[in-house]
Write an enzyme that holds these catalytic residues in place. Structure first.
Site, PDB file in Angstrom:
ATOM      1  N   ASP A  74       0.816  -1.209   0.000  1.00 26.72           N
ATOM      2  CA  ASP A  74       0.000   0.000   0.000  1.00 26.72           C
ATOM      3  C   ASP A  74       0.854   1.265   0.000  1.00 26.72           C
ATOM      4  OD1 ASP A  74      -2.203  -1.593  -0.016  1.00 26.72           O
ATOM      5  OD2 ASP A  74      -2.752  -1.278   2.083  1.00 26.72           O
ATOM      6  N   GLY A  75       2.017   1.214   0.664  1.00 25.52           N
ATOM      7  CA  GLY A  75       2.882   2.385   0.710  1.00 25.52           C
ATOM      8  C   GLY A  75       3.364   2.799  -0.666  1.00 25.52           C
ATOM      9  N   THR A 189      -9.113   4.116   7.019  1.00 22.15           N
ATOM     10  CA  THR A 189      -8.759   2.796   7.562  1.00 22.15           C
ATOM     11  C   THR A 189      -7.275   2.690   7.894  1.00 22.15           C
ATOM     12  OG1 THR A 189      -8.602   2.016   5.275  1.00 22.15           O
ATOM     13  CG2 THR A 189     -10.656   1.559   6.450  1.00 22.15           C
ATOM     14  N   ALA A 190      -6.552   3.812   7.847  1.00 23.79           N
ATOM     15  CA  ALA A 190      -5.122   3.806   8.162  1.00 23.79           C
ATOM     16  C   ALA A 190      -4.900   4.342   9.575  1.00 23.79           C
ATOM     17  CB  ALA A 190      -4.368   4.621   7.099  1.00 23.79           C
TER      18      ALA A 190
END
Length: 286
Positions: A74-75, A189-190
């Site tokens: 995701d990063g 959601t992080a």
């Protein structure tokens, strides 16, 4: 607005792999799949030093490509979303990391996905980005965008930070504690979620303010609509964009934040279900 995306015109696809990873075998497999479709795979030069593929600096890669593949976690995808927003190019995230909340397409499913993609069977989502306007004390304007969040946090571990938020010149709220998260729906959601902020559907036209370890129990997260422009005043703290870019707030005369007026285009498999991903990745509802 986002440029129109036409899968029938795709001839060149750029690829950016997770930094410091040996994904040559995976890249070679993708190159083979796309070659059968008459599509050339272009490579970000830092993604591999060994493969005999056309490679470019990041800006040139975006200019030459019809869309971009993010190969990693995701990063990697989040860092590319800010560049994709600038160039108005779509991004496909292929998972080669850990959690994979955003990059849900697995390497094992890429052949099947591209068979469906070139038949027009895929989904496009355009989550809104956060817009950050920084004015330096010399009057220079810096414009930044964040896919997940903009976070203000304290520099000293033994003291709280005081953050004032203004709207239309009037005080909106004041936060005492470890910091403040301003999150997009995609970023809900992080870090926002870990600080007890709400889960917000990715395509909602809102953004979230969530205090971090607030000194007051009355300071709760709040969800605000697009169109609200906030100005943030703080001292002795750091501003962080998507966990990847850091700025000293004392260097700026003005810091303004809001939800942007356009989104970044993400390509997904046709059967992607946001709420099913919440259940699988975050155990939502269990």
């Amino acid at each position: 607005m986002q440029k129109e995306f036409n899968y029938k015109n795709v001839k060149k696809i750029g690829l950016v792999a997770r930094p410091n990873s040996n994904l040559d075998a995976e890249i070679t497999n993708l190159e083979s799949i796309l070659k059968k479709k008459g599509v050339e795979l272009l490579l970000f030069k830092e993604s591999s030093q060994r493969l005999n593929l056309a490679s470019f600096e990041l800006n040139e890669l975006f200019e030459k490509s019809d869309f971009i593949i993010s190969l990693g976690g995701d990063g990697t995808l989040i860092s590319l979303c800010r560049k994709a927003y600038e160039y108005e190019k779509a991004i496909l995230g292929i998972h080669a990391g850990r959690l994979g909340f955003l990059t849900t397409l697995s390497l094992q499913d890429t052949s099947k996905f591209f068979e469906e993609f070139f038949q027009g069977e895929f989904r496009l989502e355009m989550p809104f980005m956060l817009e950050l306007i920084l004015e330096t004390k010399r009057g220079e304007i810096l414009r930044k965008n964040a896919f997940n969040d903009i976070v203000f946090f304290r520099k000293q571990m033994n003291s709280m930070v005081s953050i004032e938020v203004f709207r239309k010149g009037k005080i909106f709220n004041q936060y005492f504690g470890d910091g403040l998260i301003i999150a997009s729906p995609a970023g809900s959601t992080a870090y926002n979620l870990s600080a007890n902020g709400p889960i917000v559907y990715t395509l909602a036209e809102v953004f979230i303010l969530t205090p971090v370890c607030s000194h007051s129990l009355t300071q709760r997260p709040i969800v605000l609509p697009r169109g609200f422009e906030l100005e943030v005043g703080a001292k002795d703290c750091v501003l962080c964009v998507d966990g990847q870019e850091h700025y000293e707030v004392d260097e700026f005369k003005s810091i303004k934040v809001g939800l942007s007026d356009k989104g970044v285009c993400l390509i997904h498999p046709k059967n992607r279900d946001y709420f099913q991903i919440l259940k699988e990745k975050l155990n939502w509802g269990n």
